[in-house]
Design a protein around this motif. Structure first.
Motif, PDB file in Angstrom:
ATOM      1  N   GLN A   3       0.832  -1.206   0.000  1.00  0.00           N
ATOM      2  CA  GLN A   3       0.000   0.000   0.000  1.00  0.00           C
ATOM      3  C   GLN A   3       0.869   1.260   0.000  1.00  0.00           C
ATOM      4  OE1 GLN A   3      -2.962  -0.086   3.059  1.00  0.00           O
ATOM      5  NE2 GLN A   3      -3.857   1.889   2.480  1.00  0.00           N
ATOM      6  N   TYR A   4       1.964   1.215   0.759  1.00  0.00           N
ATOM      7  CA  TYR A   4       2.873   2.371   0.804  1.00  0.00           C
ATOM      8  C   TYR A   4       3.470   2.658  -0.568  1.00  0.00           C
ATOM      9  CZ  TYR A   4       7.227   4.899   1.872  1.00  0.00           C
ATOM     10  OH  TYR A   4       8.261   5.800   1.888  1.00  0.00           O
ATOM     11  N   TYR A   5       3.916   1.596  -1.248  1.00  0.00           N
ATOM     12  CA  TYR A   5       4.547   1.752  -2.557  1.00  0.00           C
ATOM     13  C   TYR A   5       3.541   2.266  -3.587  1.00  0.00           C
ATOM     14  CZ  TYR A   5       7.532   0.485  -6.551  1.00  0.00           C
ATOM     15  OH  TYR A   5       8.301   0.509  -7.698  1.00  0.00           O
ATOM     16  N   GLN A   6       2.353   1.698  -3.587  1.00  0.00           N
ATOM     17  CA  GLN A   6       1.369   2.085  -4.594  1.00  0.00           C
ATOM     18  C   GLN A   6       0.763   3.455  -4.303  1.00  0.00           C
ATOM     19  OE1 GLN A   6      -1.387  -1.159  -5.084  1.00  0.00           O
ATOM     20  NE2 GLN A   6       0.175  -2.525  -5.923  1.00  0.00           N
ATOM     21  N   ASN A   7       0.668   3.846  -3.039  1.00  0.00           N
ATOM     22  CA  ASN A   7       0.215   5.207  -2.730  1.00  0.00           C
ATOM     23  C   ASN A   7       1.178   6.240  -3.297  1.00  0.00           C
ATOM     24  OD1 ASN A   7      -1.999   4.245  -1.402  1.00  0.00           O
ATOM     25  ND2 ASN A   7      -1.206   4.642   0.672  1.00  0.00           N
ATOM     26  N   MET A  16      10.884   3.934   9.999  1.00  0.00           N
ATOM     27  CA  MET A  16       9.706   3.069  10.118  1.00  0.00           C
ATOM     28  C   MET A  16       8.438   3.892  10.349  1.00  0.00           C
ATOM     29  SD  MET A  16      11.210   0.081  12.605  1.00  0.00           S
ATOM     30  CE  MET A  16      12.846  -0.594  12.365  1.00  0.00           C
ATOM     31  N   MET A  17       8.531   4.882  11.219  1.00  0.00           N
ATOM     32  CA  MET A  17       7.364   5.706  11.523  1.00  0.00           C
ATOM     33  C   MET A  17       6.911   6.491  10.288  1.00  0.00           C
ATOM     34  SD  MET A  17       8.625   7.041  15.279  1.00  0.00           S
ATOM     35  CE  MET A  17       7.384   8.319  15.398  1.00  0.00           C
ATOM     36  N   GLN A  18       7.869   7.001   9.531  1.00  0.00           N
ATOM     37  CA  GLN A  18       7.518   7.775   8.334  1.00  0.00           C
ATOM     38  C   GLN A  18       6.771   6.904   7.324  1.00  0.00           C
ATOM     39  OE1 GLN A  18       9.397   7.450   5.057  1.00  0.00           O
ATOM     40  NE2 GLN A  18       7.730   8.735   4.262  1.00  0.00           N
ATOM     41  N   ILE A  19       7.219   5.672   7.142  1.00  0.00           N
ATOM     42  CA  ILE A  19       6.565   4.765   6.197  1.00  0.00           C
ATOM     43  C   ILE A  19       5.157   4.419   6.674  1.00  0.00           C
ATOM     44  CG2 ILE A  19       6.640   2.424   5.248  1.00  0.00           C
ATOM     45  CD1 ILE A  19       9.713   2.695   5.237  1.00  0.00           C
ATOM     46  N   THR A  20       5.028   4.083   7.945  1.00  0.00           N
ATOM     47  CA  THR A  20       3.727   3.647   8.476  1.00  0.00           C
ATOM     48  C   THR A  20       2.712   4.786   8.468  1.00  0.00           C
ATOM     49  OG1 THR A  20       4.908   2.071   9.897  1.00  0.00           O
ATOM     50  CG2 THR A  20       2.610   2.520  10.435  1.00  0.00           C
ATOM     51  N   GLU A  21       3.135   5.965   8.870  1.00  0.00           N
ATOM     52  CA  GLU A  21       2.203   7.099   8.925  1.00  0.00           C
ATOM     53  C   GLU A  21       1.750   7.539   7.533  1.00  0.00           C
ATOM     54  OE1 GLU A  21       3.867   9.211  13.051  1.00  0.00           O
ATOM     55  OE2 GLU A  21       4.510   9.935  11.086  1.00  0.00           O
ATOM     56  N   ALA A  22       2.546   7.179   6.505  1.00  0.00           N
ATOM     57  CA  ALA A  22       2.183   7.571   5.145  1.00  0.00           C
ATOM     58  C   ALA A  22       1.076   6.699   4.553  1.00  0.00           C
ATOM     59  CB  ALA A  22       3.413   7.514   4.244  1.00  0.00           C
ATOM     60  N   VAL A  23       0.772   5.577   5.221  1.00  0.00           N
ATOM     61  CA  VAL A  23      -0.271   4.676   4.728  1.00  0.00           C
ATOM     62  C   VAL A  23      -1.586   5.018   5.413  1.00  0.00           C
ATOM     63  CG1 VAL A  23      -1.021   2.280   4.565  1.00  0.00           C
ATOM     64  CG2 VAL A  23       1.392   2.849   4.281  1.00  0.00           C
TER      65      VAL A  23
END
Length: 874
Positions: free
Chosen positions: A410-414, A479-486
């Motif tokens: 989801q992170y990559y496709q967003n 890690m937090m930056q990736i998770t919060e972006a989803v």
């Protein structure tokens, strides 16, 4: 005129009383009519006659009774004063085995109360005949209670007058003993078990002990004021002890406040991180405010204790109150206690955000697989969100783990969505050039090989590989930056308050406490021994679910583990807390807080899992880039030979031996067909270090699969990004951590029969059918200036910090060579060549390194399972 001390005349009963009382205790005669007894025998008369003569010359030693005044005859018509003895038995005529003489009388003395009381006391102190003291005492109590009461009062007054100065000392001794006992009870009550602070009964018991100690100290203080008054201004010893009592009162008062803080803050969150169904409501803002008030009160007493400590005459203190004695160590720490109170107050300021007081706090929880090692501890295959409300897990949000690949997709496709809109295509997978437009690793991790390799644009850089730094805080922020972006990853889009990461090492330790855990859906019992094998079997082989999430086993196991932990109490709960503490030190558990004040506290405690940038030392960090689970069978031995130089510098020769012994066991290579251990290894040195050389990395002989035609010959790793900008050409010295010098290079440790790599397919077949242990040895030499301070007498102390990588099975040996300190021509950092680095073959390097050990002394040898400080005094 009748004496005012005389009793009123009672003629009607006087004779009767006289007759009754004339029989002494122990008298055996028969009472005659008229109150007369048998005639005493002649020997008795003779003895009493002697007793009446020459009384002034009789001594206590010879007569058995005290000397008295000469015999006094009563005046005519004068009343006989009642002394409490029979009228014919005055103390002056009573001796051993004596009986009263007939018609014996006493003249009333001038001071009857004092005289006769003294006489009574004198008789009371002498031994007697048949019947002894007990019978006389009984008779005295029966016949003259007023007299015996007066006697008791006199004795008590006499004793109190004589021993009054000793009473404070007796009380002082009792209070000291009682206080010491209470301190021991308190230490036993709380030592090594933080969970007890969350138990109401334990807190109450501890509070009673502290109150008792404080009461004892008040008594001790009062007793010392009385006893030491004459010397209070002149004796340094007395002044010291009075200051120590003052310090004790201050500390017990502060301790009482601290226990009340524990009651208001710790007890509400008992089990809060584990269970979501607790009865307590958690911490409130009122609890925080009350804790602030208690800490302010405690701080004022600690400040006073610090002042008293600085007034002590240290030279006159007994050894009990000096380091290394436990009380001495405590006294030295008093000034630091004030700073600790300030830091706790700062933590209370951030507690609402960290613990979710007022509004929920959310933490990212990640499970790292150290069998596929990453710099931060391992490949991140599972994650979860922990929600806290008032320090307790949110009831409607139990912690559960999920598949990281789903989040990464989801992170990559967003990230590709804007390009989809720009290109006007129906799906992000249709975006042209999607493999290079998606999220990429940070530029300072240029060496990471997996860049834009998925042409289907399903996923790329993401949470699973976000721990490429040797410093956990850097990894946590990524890690937090990736998770919060989803979208939807964190409830209500709230910011994360931190990250909690753990490796299988922590789970193994917990399983040793809980015992095996059954996962009924897979009909398997998981123990510390089969944990990793079970996870890999049910995730990576045909035993995985045919449909749905292939990581279902891991998720079910984690839920069963949490359910088991909820039921623990007593010693087992204590063991869980101890396991967590040990895991923080070994980095099998790592914690990061986004609030800088909370993170600073972790750093000060040495539990931040960050990379130190001060002092001499090093850290070896490995990254498995082979896409397999080879680290299950990899071990690493680090040997550092430190040569101390006269200028205060340290010359290092570091040998790192990586051994891979797979045997016939699987490393789950998937579709890569990669059974060898492919590793990019970085060694971090002090920021001011001068690199003198390195050797042993893979030679530039590979043409990696998939990179043919790239135009670049020679890659140092079998799996590498084929682009010229990211190719790994051995070795590299461009550091990716500010403040630290770095040496990096690729390792390929084989598992087949070949001593040198030929090609991928032949090596894989050999490793599967005929595995063989292999090792690869890396050498690095460097010079650290100002590593220690040389002294004129030639002695000194050297210290280095060697840091442990989470999840890596490392051992450390340190040698120190002082032979150059007094050499007329010491070998310096500007040496033309290093014999180890200059050697042309691995065998020659090994021999040169072995020669260095001949003049060195081994100062450490053991597992490197936590950051290790090595100190050598010379």
């Amino acid at each position: 005129m009748r004496d005012r001390f005389a009793h009123p005349r009672r003629p009607d009963r006087r004779k009767r009383d006289h007759n009754r009382r004339s029989q002494p205790p122990g008298h055996t005669g028969t009472t005659l009519p008229g109150g007369q007894g048998h005639e005493p025998d002649r020997s008795d008369q003779t003895e009493h006659a002697r007793a009446r003569q020459g009384l002034d010359s009789v001594q206590p030693e010879s007569s058995g009774h005290p000397p008295t005044a000469s015999r006094i005859e009563p005046a005519e018509d004068e009343e006989i004063w009642d002394t409490g003895w029979p009228a014919d038995q005055s103390p002056e005529v009573i001796g051993r085995d004596s009986r009263p003489a007939r018609n014996a009388t006493l003249r009333r003395p001038d001071y009857p109360i004092v005289t006769n009381s003294l006489g009574t006391l004198a008789w009371f102190a002498t031994p007697h005949g048949p019947g002894g003291r007990p019978s006389w005492i009984q008779s005295l109590l029966r016949r003259r209670p007023a007299a015996i009461a007066m006697l008791v009062v006199f004795v008590l007054c006499f004793l109190l007058t004589c021993v009054a100065p000793l009473v404070p000392l007796l009380r002082l001794g009792y209070d000291v003993a009682d206080a010491s006992r209470r301190v021991s009870v308190l230490k036993e009550l709380l030592a090594g078990d933080p969970t007890r602070l969350m138990n109401a009964e334990t807190l109450q018991t501890a509070q009673l002990q502290v109150d008792g100690i404080r009461s004892d100290l008040y008594e001790i203080n009062g007793a010392m004021n009385i006893v030491s008054a004459p010397w209070a201004k002149t004796s340094v010893t007395v002044q010291n002890y009075r200051l120590l009592v003052r310090i004790g009162l201050d500390l017990t008062t502060a301790a009482g406040d601290g226990l009340r803080v524990a009651e208001s803050i710790l007890k509400p969150v008992q089990g809060g991180l584990i269970t979501s169904s607790a009865e307590a409501s958690g911490i409130t803002q009122g609890d925080i405010e009350q804790a602030h008030e208690l800490l302010a009160h405690a701080r004022s007493y600690l400040v006073d204790a610090s002042r008293a400590f600085h007034q002590l005459d240290q030279s006159s203190l007994p050894g009990l109150f000096k380091p290394p004695a436990s009380i001495g160590n405590m006294l030295v720490m008093i000034p630091d206690a004030v700073s600790a109170i300030d830091e706790i107050n700062s933590l209370l300021d951030v507690a609402p955000a960290v613990l979710g007081v007022g509004q929920p706090a959310y933490y990212l929880v990640v499970a790292m697989d150290s069998t596929e090692l990453r710099p931060g501890g391992g490949f991140i295959g599972n994650y979860g969100i922990l929600g806290l409300q008032g320090g307790r897990q949110i009831r409607d949000m139990p912690l559960s783990l999920r598949n990281t690949y789903l989040l990464d997709q989801q992170y990559y496709q967003n990230a590709l969505e804007p390009y989809r809109i720009l290109q006007g295509v129906p799906s992000v997978t249709d975006v042209k050039g999607c493999e290079s437009l998606g999220p990429q690793p940070p530029a300072y991790y240029w060496w990471w090989p997996y860049r834009g390799f998925d042409t289907t644009c399903t996923y790329g850089w993401g949470l699973r590989d976000a721990n490429l730094s040797p410093s956990f805080p850097d990894n946590a922020r990524a890690m937090m930056q990736i998770t919060e972006a989803v979208n939807g990853a964190v409830p209500n889009g709230a910011p994360l308050q931190g990250v909690i990461a753990f490796t299988p090492g922590l789970i193994k330790d917990l399983l040793k406490i809980t015992g095996p855990i059954v996962v009924p859906q897979f009909n398997v019992k998981v123990s510390a021994e089969n944990l990793e094998g079970a996870i890999h079997t049910y995730q990576l082989t045909d035993a995985k679910p045919k449909e749905g999430d292939r990581k279902a086993f891991t998720h079910l196991l984690s839920s069963a583990m949490l359910d088991k932990l909820k039921t623990l109490h007593g010693d087992k709960l204590k063991a869980v807390v101890q396991a967590a503490h040990d895991a923080l030190k070994s980095k099998d558990l790592q914690v990061y807080f986004s609030d800088p004040r909370a993170e600073l506290m972790l750093r000060q405690l040495g539990l931040a899992a960050d990379l130190s940038t001060s002092g001499d030392g090093f850290m070896v960090v490995d990254a498995n880039d082979g896409g397999n689970k080879a680290n299950t069978y990899v071990t690493e031995q680090q040997t550092d030979v430190v040569t101390l130089l006269p200028d205060g510098g340290a010359l290092h020769h570091l040998q790192t031996v990586v051994t891979y012994d797979k045997g016939l066991r699987t490393v789950y290579p998937g579709t890569t067909r990669q059974d060898d251990y492919s590793d990019f290894q970085r060694t971090y040195l002090p920021g001011n270090a001068t690199i003198l050389g390195m050797a042993g990395y893979n030679p530039n002989m590979f043409t990696p699969f998939g990179c043919d035609g790239s135009g670049i010959n020679g890659y140092g790793t079998i799996i590498s990004d084929c682009s010229p900008g990211n190719a790994i050409i051995n070795p590299v010295t461009t550091s990716d951590v500010p403040g630290r010098t770095m040496v990096g290079g690729a390792l390929l440790v084989l598992c087949g029969q070949y001593d040198t790599f030929i090609n991928t397919s032949r090596e894989y077949a050999s490793c599967e059918a005929h595995p063989k242990p292999h090792s690869q040895t890396i050498y690095i030499s460097w010079y650290t200036p100002n590593a220690f301070t040389p002294r004129p007498d030639g002695h000194g102390s050297y210290t280095e910090m060697v840091q442990h990588q989470a999840g890596n099975k490392q051992r450390l040996t340190v040698y120190v060579d002082t032979s150059q300190l007094h050499s007329p021509q010491p070998a310096g950092a500007d040496a033309v060549s290093d014999p180890v680095i200059a050697a042309s073959t691995p065998t020659a390097r090994d021999s040169a390194f072995a020669a260095l050990l001949g003049q060195a002394r081994r100062v450490f040898n053991g597992p490197l399972d936590q950051d290790q400080t090595v100190t050598f005094n010379f």
